[in-house]
Design a protein around this motif. Structure first.
Motif, PDB file in Angstrom:
ATOM      1  N   MET A   1      66.648  23.736 -16.448  1.00 19.94           N
ATOM      2  CA  MET A   1      66.333  23.007 -17.730  1.00 19.94           C
ATOM      3  C   MET A   1      64.772  23.012 -18.352  1.00 19.94           C
ATOM      4  O   MET A   1      64.040  22.681 -17.356  1.00 19.94           O
ATOM      5  N   VAL A   2      64.656  23.309 -19.487  1.00 16.47           N
ATOM      6  CA  VAL A   2      63.286  23.492 -20.050  1.00 16.47           C
ATOM      7  C   VAL A   2      63.027  22.463 -20.968  1.00 16.47           C
ATOM      8  O   VAL A   2      63.736  22.549 -22.023  1.00 16.47           O
ATOM      9  N   THR A   3      62.077  21.438 -21.183  1.00 16.77           N
ATOM     10  CA  THR A   3      61.787  20.571 -22.213  1.00 16.77           C
ATOM     11  C   THR A   3      60.385  20.825 -22.704  1.00 16.77           C
ATOM     12  O   THR A   3      59.526  21.288 -21.956  1.00 16.77           O
ATOM     13  N   ASP A   4      60.402  21.026 -24.126  1.00 14.77           N
ATOM     14  CA  ASP A   4      59.006  21.152 -24.651  1.00 14.77           C
ATOM     15  C   ASP A   4      58.629  19.851 -25.150  1.00 14.77           C
ATOM     16  O   ASP A   4      59.142  19.187 -25.913  1.00 14.77           O
ATOM     17  N   LEU A   5      57.541  19.059 -24.595  1.00 14.18           N
ATOM     18  CA  LEU A   5      57.261  17.785 -24.435  1.00 14.18           C
ATOM     19  C   LEU A   5      55.914  17.984 -25.482  1.00 14.18           C
ATOM     20  O   LEU A   5      54.747  18.308 -24.935  1.00 14.18           O
ATOM     21  N   VAL A   6      55.845  17.257 -26.520  1.00 10.82           N
ATOM     22  CA  VAL A   6      54.476  16.971 -27.436  1.00 10.82           C
ATOM     23  C   VAL A   6      54.147  15.452 -27.188  1.00 10.82           C
ATOM     24  O   VAL A   6      54.864  14.686 -27.400  1.00 10.82           O
ATOM     25  N   ILE A   7      52.983  15.421 -26.768  1.00 11.23           N
ATOM     26  CA  ILE A   7      52.110  14.055 -26.509  1.00 11.23           C
ATOM     27  C   ILE A   7      50.803  13.845 -27.375  1.00 11.23           C
ATOM     28  O   ILE A   7      49.941  14.629 -27.096  1.00 11.23           O
ATOM     29  N   PRO A   8      50.860  13.135 -28.253  1.00  6.95           N
ATOM     30  CA  PRO A   8      49.671  12.774 -29.033  1.00  6.95           C
ATOM     31  C   PRO A   8      48.547  12.446 -28.282  1.00  6.95           C
ATOM     32  O   PRO A   8      48.712  11.649 -27.123  1.00  6.95           O
ATOM     33  N   ALA A   9      47.368  12.377 -28.769  1.00  7.02           N
ATOM     34  CA  ALA A   9      46.238  12.074 -27.975  1.00  7.02           C
ATOM     35  C   ALA A   9      46.160  10.406 -27.764  1.00  7.02           C
ATOM     36  O   ALA A   9      46.436   9.993 -28.617  1.00  7.02           O
ATOM     37  N   GLY A  10      45.838  10.223 -26.564  1.00  9.35           N
ATOM     38  CA  GLY A  10      45.758   8.619 -26.351  1.00  9.35           C
ATOM     39  C   GLY A  10      47.097   8.122 -25.786  1.00  9.35           C
ATOM     40  O   GLY A  10      47.396   7.129 -25.276  1.00  9.35           O
ATOM     41  N   LYS A  11      48.284   8.994 -26.083  1.00  9.65           N
ATOM     42  CA  LYS A  11      49.524   8.291 -25.468  1.00  9.65           C
ATOM     43  C   LYS A  11      49.829   8.777 -23.845  1.00  9.65           C
ATOM     44  O   LYS A  11      49.147   9.587 -23.437  1.00  9.65           O
ATOM     45  N   THR A  12      50.244   7.681 -23.316  1.00  9.36           N
ATOM     46  CA  THR A  12      50.404   7.655 -21.975  1.00  9.36           C
ATOM     47  C   THR A  12      52.108   7.821 -21.792  1.00  9.36           C
ATOM     48  O   THR A  12      52.899   6.936 -22.375  1.00  9.36           O
ATOM     49  N   ILE A  13      52.616   8.654 -20.976  1.00  9.17           N
ATOM     50  CA  ILE A  13      53.923   8.679 -20.480  1.00  9.17           C
ATOM     51  C   ILE A  13      53.954   7.791 -19.188  1.00  9.17           C
ATOM     52  O   ILE A  13      53.480   8.311 -17.990  1.00  9.17           O
ATOM     53  N   PRO A  14      54.549   6.748 -18.938  1.00  6.27           N
ATOM     54  CA  PRO A  14      54.498   5.766 -17.725  1.00  6.27           C
ATOM     55  C   PRO A  14      55.085   6.324 -16.553  1.00  6.27           C
ATOM     56  O   PRO A  14      55.871   7.341 -16.748  1.00  6.27           O
ATOM     57  N   THR A  15      54.442   5.793 -15.434  1.00  4.43           N
ATOM     58  CA  THR A  15      55.102   6.337 -13.978  1.00  4.43           C
ATOM     59  C   THR A  15      56.794   6.510 -14.146  1.00  4.43           C
ATOM     60  O   THR A  15      57.376   5.588 -14.442  1.00  4.43           O
ATOM     61  N   HIS A  16      57.194   7.669 -13.642  1.00  2.00           N
ATOM     62  CA  HIS A  16      58.721   8.006 -13.629  1.00  2.00           C
ATOM     63  C   HIS A  16      58.853   8.992 -12.753  1.00  2.00           C
ATOM     64  O   HIS A  16      57.893   9.479 -11.892  1.00  2.00           O
ATOM     65  N   HIS A  17      60.081   9.414 -12.470  1.00  2.00           N
ATOM     66  CA  HIS A  17      60.362  10.454 -11.374  1.00  2.00           C
ATOM     67  C   HIS A  17      61.813  10.969 -11.869  1.00  2.00           C
ATOM     68  O   HIS A  17      62.407  10.622 -12.925  1.00  2.00           O
ATOM     69  N   ALA A  18      61.939  12.380 -11.419  1.00  2.00           N
ATOM     70  CA  ALA A  18      63.236  13.085 -11.605  1.00  2.00           C
ATOM     71  C   ALA A  18      63.816  13.464 -10.458  1.00  2.00           C
ATOM     72  O   ALA A  18      62.930  13.972  -9.289  1.00  2.00           O
ATOM     73  N   PRO A  19      64.996  13.770 -10.266  1.00  2.40           N
ATOM     74  CA  PRO A  19      65.728  14.202  -9.178  1.00  2.40           C
ATOM     75  C   PRO A  19      65.803  15.877  -9.096  1.00  2.40           C
ATOM     76  O   PRO A  19      66.706  16.408  -8.489  1.00  2.40           O
ATOM     77  N   TYR A  20      64.641  16.444  -9.426  1.00  2.00           N
ATOM     78  CA  TYR A  20      64.619  17.699  -9.671  1.00  2.00           C
ATOM     79  C   TYR A  20      63.287  18.384  -8.902  1.00  2.00           C
ATOM     80  O   TYR A  20      62.439  17.408  -9.061  1.00  2.00           O
ATOM     81  N   ASP A  21      63.217  19.662  -8.690  1.00  2.00           N
ATOM     82  CA  ASP A  21      61.950  20.549  -8.501  1.00  2.00           C
ATOM     83  C   ASP A  21      61.484  20.655  -9.843  1.00  2.00           C
ATOM     84  O   ASP A  21      62.106  20.860 -10.923  1.00  2.00           O
ATOM     85  N   VAL A  22      60.160  20.138 -10.286  1.00  2.00           N
ATOM     86  CA  VAL A  22      59.548  20.154 -11.481  1.00  2.00           C
ATOM     87  C   VAL A  22      58.148  20.980 -11.600  1.00  2.00           C
ATOM     88  O   VAL A  22      57.528  20.871 -10.801  1.00  2.00           O
ATOM     89  N   LEU A  23      58.219  21.765 -12.818  1.00  2.00           N
ATOM     90  CA  LEU A  23      56.799  22.619 -12.983  1.00  2.00           C
ATOM     91  C   LEU A  23      56.376  21.859 -14.421  1.00  2.00           C
ATOM     92  O   LEU A  23      57.211  21.899 -15.282  1.00  2.00           O
ATOM     93  N   VAL A  24      55.201  21.400 -14.568  1.00  2.00           N
ATOM     94  CA  VAL A  24      54.562  21.138 -15.671  1.00  2.00           C
ATOM     95  C   VAL A  24      53.589  21.968 -15.990  1.00  2.00           C
ATOM     96  O   VAL A  24      52.729  22.238 -15.441  1.00  2.00           O
ATOM     97  N   ILE A  25      53.993  22.821 -17.194  1.00  2.00           N
ATOM     98  CA  ILE A  25      53.031  23.711 -17.773  1.00  2.00           C
ATOM     99  C   ILE A  25      52.674  23.400 -19.182  1.00  2.00           C
ATOM    100  O   ILE A  25      53.228  23.702 -19.976  1.00  2.00           O
ATOM    101  N   PRO A  26      51.044  23.238 -18.991  1.00  2.00           N
ATOM    102  CA  PRO A  26      50.254  22.933 -20.320  1.00  2.00           C
ATOM    103  C   PRO A  26      50.434  24.038 -21.309  1.00  2.00           C
ATOM    104  O   PRO A  26      50.149  25.128 -21.097  1.00  2.00           O
ATOM    105  N   ILE A  27      50.794  23.890 -22.607  1.00  2.00           N
ATOM    106  CA  ILE A  27      50.687  24.910 -23.422  1.00  2.00           C
ATOM    107  C   ILE A  27      49.419  24.810 -24.479  1.00  2.00           C
ATOM    108  O   ILE A  27      48.823  25.808 -24.945  1.00  2.00           O
ATOM    109  N   LYS A  28      49.218  23.292 -24.610  1.00  2.00           N
ATOM    110  CA  LYS A  28      47.925  23.323 -25.508  1.00  2.00           C
ATOM    111  C   LYS A  28      47.462  21.586 -25.188  1.00  2.00           C
ATOM    112  O   LYS A  28      48.229  21.023 -24.755  1.00  2.00           O
ATOM    113  N   GLY A  29      46.199  21.513 -25.280  1.00  2.00           N
ATOM    114  CA  GLY A  29      45.591  20.303 -25.173  1.00  2.00           C
ATOM    115  C   GLY A  29      45.384  20.153 -23.698  1.00  2.00           C
ATOM    116  O   GLY A  29      45.092  21.027 -22.787  1.00  2.00           O
ATOM    117  N   ARG A  30      44.796  18.824 -23.311  1.00  2.00           N
ATOM    118  CA  ARG A  30      44.214  18.412 -22.139  1.00  2.00           C
ATOM    119  C   ARG A  30      45.096  17.123 -21.803  1.00  2.00           C
ATOM    120  O   ARG A  30      45.287  16.369 -22.508  1.00  2.00           O
TER     121      ARG A  30
END
Length: 76
Positions: free
Chosen positions: A1-30
């Protein structure tokens, strides 16, 4: 499953977990990626690999986009 996640500057995604092996691949930004016992800035050209149920959070330092790839890896 692939999710395209857009995160505006200054926003935080709080601590969480997933029952999967996960790759997080940045497309733009820091993004500041925080896991158990580490913190790393990621940007295009880098990635993070996580094991199932690994707690983590993300904080966008600038407008950012990441691909989150979730999979269940077969055990041999």
């Amino acid at each position: 499953m692939v999710t395209d996640l857009v995160i505006p500057a200054g926003k935080t995604i709080p601590t969480h977990h997933a029952p999967y092996d996960v790759l997080v691949i940045p497309i733009k930004g820091r993004i500041i990626f925080r896991g158990e016992g580490f913190e790393e800035e990621i940007a295009p050209g880098s990635f993070i690999k996580m094991t199932p149920d690994e707690p983590h959070s993300l904080e966008a330092k600038e407008d950012s986009e990441v691909f989150v790839v979730k999979s269940v890896l077969a055990k041999d």
